[in-house]
Design a protein around this motif. Structure first.
Motif, mmCIF file in Angstrom:
data_model
loop_
_atom_site.group_PDB
_atom_site.id
_atom_site.type_symbol
_atom_site.label_atom_id
_atom_site.label_comp_id
_atom_site.label_asym_id
_atom_site.label_seq_id
_atom_site.Cartn_x
_atom_site.Cartn_y
_atom_site.Cartn_z
ATOM 1 N N TYR A 131 -67.292 42.572 19.302
ATOM 2 C CA TYR A 131 -67.501 41.840 20.556
ATOM 3 C C TYR A 131 -68.942 41.388 20.772
ATOM 4 O O TYR A 131 -69.232 40.715 21.758
ATOM 5 C CB TYR A 131 -67.058 42.661 21.780
ATOM 6 N N TRP A 146 -72.342 39.163 20.291
ATOM 7 C CA TRP A 146 -72.597 37.768 19.964
ATOM 8 C C TRP A 146 -73.322 37.685 18.636
ATOM 9 O O TRP A 146 -74.225 38.471 18.338
ATOM 10 C CB TRP A 146 -73.435 37.111 21.062
ATOM 11 N N ARG A 178 -65.062 31.643 18.097
ATOM 12 C CA ARG A 178 -64.083 32.361 18.916
ATOM 13 C C ARG A 178 -62.841 31.538 19.215
ATOM 14 O O ARG A 178 -61.789 32.092 19.506
ATOM 15 C CB ARG A 178 -64.725 32.799 20.235
ATOM 16 N N SER A 179 -62.967 30.223 19.157
ATOM 17 C CA SER A 179 -61.831 29.378 19.536
ATOM 18 C C SER A 179 -61.264 28.559 18.384
ATOM 19 O O SER A 179 -60.158 28.028 18.491
ATOM 20 C CB SER A 179 -62.236 28.437 20.679
ATOM 21 N N GLY A 199 -58.710 34.407 26.156
ATOM 22 C CA GLY A 199 -59.259 34.809 24.871
ATOM 23 C C GLY A 199 -58.289 34.703 23.723
ATOM 24 O O GLY A 199 -58.618 35.080 22.597
#
Length: 591
Positions: A121, A123, A346-347, A452
């Motif tokens: 988690y 960055w 993340r996406s 998420g």
């Protein structure tokens, strides 16, 4: 090929640090994780065999024609994940590792080095995301449970984590410090005493003695030495011996071939540098792998995309090298486009989507102007919609990837204009069962996506295409999640039977929106109606925002959340069906 006299771990690691042992460029990158390293050291301490090794004696004339690498000592997932290039002095021979690189690198890290991987988690760009850890042995305790079937409690810890509590013995012994012990008798006992360990603690003495024996006394490194200087034979041996364990992958083999056959570029260095630039250059934040880079290179070169050894010919490698500069520039532009579409590590759930974009840019000769010019604006919008569709639809970038990419390449090649031929591409994809058309039932499924989730961002981007996603946008809860604990909901007056329903709904799509980063930070846990009153200086701005984000049904009180949820869900369903070209269901459609 002759079997050699076994050696200790200490002796082989000394050879690594004296540059007597090197890695040939055909070797893959280091891929073992910390659990595998722990298991390897545990096996050594138990006296278990760890397999044989295969080395190649490279004579000076041969060595001068090949690239070699040093072993990794301090692995850092972001800053130093790769071995550095070695220099073999003119007239010097080398001993290259053909089989056993992962094990020897693991031992080198365990004894001499450290390991730094990203915390869950954290960055990617955070300075504290990659704590440096070394391998330690617990002198006083066995593992708490049967983790990894370890007999010894071996863990990667930061130096501060290994420090004892005040008044307690220093139970964590750094594995590399075993090299500092002059012997396994008095010196070992003194080391235990200096750590405050009770010398009557038999198990502590045995654990440290087992470590000493495993690294410095036992000779578990059994190896064969290949003396042939025929590169084809050596490559054949390499491929055969690497068919087990962590299997030699498509990209590993291709990169091996390219490294040895490219003439102008150093393939390994080029691919490494490009992967790093794709992932962290500019404002980009991705996690593309060398697999994506090499697959793109094959696509741009116009060669067969399938994994077949017969495809890795010298002729094909020359084609890949010839278009490398084009491939590199196109991939960087494609990654920049994806970043401007609001996507990040993340996406972006399917890395392969970048390959067709890069191929479009390369094959049509599109330069940086495509990224910004008003002349290309409409085409960028079409491309973005296609990207989002392909990420929203299940199964597009999974199985049959080579066939999918080949059909997309055909569609782009057949299109005379410079833009992205959406209709032609989607037709080719549909012909192989990869249709990007949606059914009403699929829209209902999308409405159940969670905060998420893998497909949540592209769905929100499809819902609200007017947002400038080149700026930082966050997935945001309309009603703040922190308000949806059972205690706070009860205090707000939500009926007990409804609390579970509220909690289950708060993370789902009807309660989500895309909100610019700074605004999301400022919003925090404020209820949406109150935040709207403060966030906009004029009623006109507020009304526009409400309309664009389907918030006209927003209540003042959290007790009315489910009414808002269902009303907004209906709005989102209508909007998604319109965006995706789905026929709205009617009573006549119901069986």
């Amino acid at each position: 090929m002759a079997f050699q006299t076994p050696v200790t771990v200490q002796e082989v690691l000394a050879g690594i640090h004296e540059k007597r042992y090197l890695l040939p460029a055909i070797q893959r990158e280091f891929v073992w994780g910390t659990d595998q390293i722990r298991q390897l050291v545990d096996s050594l301490m138990r006296g278990y065999p760890i397999g044989s090794f295969l080395l190649w004696n490279v004579e000076p004339d041969t060595a001068s024609h090949y690239a070699f690498y040093d072993f990794l000592t301090d692995f850092h997932e972001r800053d130093h994940p790769y071995a550095t290039k070695a220099t073999v002095p003119s007239g010097r021979s080398a001993v290259a590792i053909l089989d056993g690189q992962q094990r020897l690198t693991s031992l080198n890290i365990a004894v001499y080095g450290s390991h730094a991987e990203k915390k869950k988690y954290a960055w990617w760009n955070s300075p504290d995301a990659f704590p440096r850890k070394r391998l330690y042995l617990n002198l006083l305790e066995d593992p708490d449970h049967e983790e990894l079937s370890l007999r010894y409690d071996l863990r990667f810890l930061t130096d501060s984590e290994a420090q004892p509590q005040p008044g307690e013995p220093a139970k964590w012994f750094r594995v590399g410090d075993v090299l500092k012990l002059e012997n396994s008798g008095p010196a070992l006992m003194k080391a235990l005493k200096d750590r405050g360990v009770d010398l009557n603690e038999v198990d502590a003495h045995q654990r440290l003695y087992d470590l000493y024996e495993a690294i410095r006394v036992t000779k578990p490194i059994n190896y064969y030495l290949e003396g042939s200087q025929d590169p084809d034979k050596v490559l054949d041996i390499f491929v055969r011996v690497n068919s087990g364990g962590t299997t030699l992958s498509y990209s590993d083999l291709l990169l091996s071939m390219a490294t040895n056959q490219w003439e102008e570029y150093d393939a390994r260095e080029e691919v490494r540098a490009l992967v790093q630039e794709l992932n962290t250059g500019g404002s980009r934040e991705f996690s593309f792998s060398k697999d994506v880079v090499l697959k793109t290179a094959l696509m741009v070169a116009g060669v067969d995309l399938r994994f077949r050894v017969t495809n890795f010919t010298q002729d094909n490698m020359k084609k890949v090298e010839k278009v490398w500069s084009t491939t590199r520039a196109a991939l960087l532009r494609a990654a920049t486009l994806l970043s401007r579409f609001g996507l990040s590590t993340r996406s972006l759930t399917a890395h392969s989507v970048v390959i067709p974009i890069a191929y479009l840019l390369a094959s049509k000769g599109l330069d940086d102007s495509y990224l910004d010019s008003t002349a290309s604006a409409e085409d960028r919008v079409r491309l973005q919609k296609w990207v989002n569709r392909s990420l929203m639809k299940r199964g597009i970038w999974g199985s049959g990837l080579d066939t999918t990419l080949s059909r997309i390449r055909q569609a782009i090649d057949a299109h005379g204009a410079s833009g992205f031929p959406v209709e032609a591409v989607q037709a080719e994809m549909a012909a192989i069962g990869k249709s990007l058309e949606f059914e009403a039932t699929e829209v209902d499924e999308l409405l159940e996506l969670k905060y998420g989730g893998q497909r949540t961002f592209p769905v929100l981007a499809m819902l609200y295409p007017g947002l400038d996603l080149s700026k930082v946008f966050h997935e945001d809860h309309v009603f703040p999640r922190s308000r949806f604990t059972r205690k706070r909901l009860a205090e707000a007056g939500v009926a007990v039977p409804d609390i579970d329903v509220f909690v289950a709904a708060v993370d789902r799509l009807p309660n989500l929106q895309l909100l610019q980063g700074q605004a999301n930070v400022e919003k925090q846990a404020v209820l949406p109606a109150k935040w709207l009153d403060k966030a906009f200086v004029s009623e006109e701005q507020r009304a526009t925002y409400v309309e664009q984000n389907d918030l006209d049904v927003l209540p003042e009180d959290i007790k009315e959340f489910m009414d808002f949820y269902e009303a907004r869900k209906a709005c989102l369903r209508d909007r998604l069906q319109q965006r995706l070209g789905v026929k709205a269901s009617t009573a006549a459609d119901t069986p």
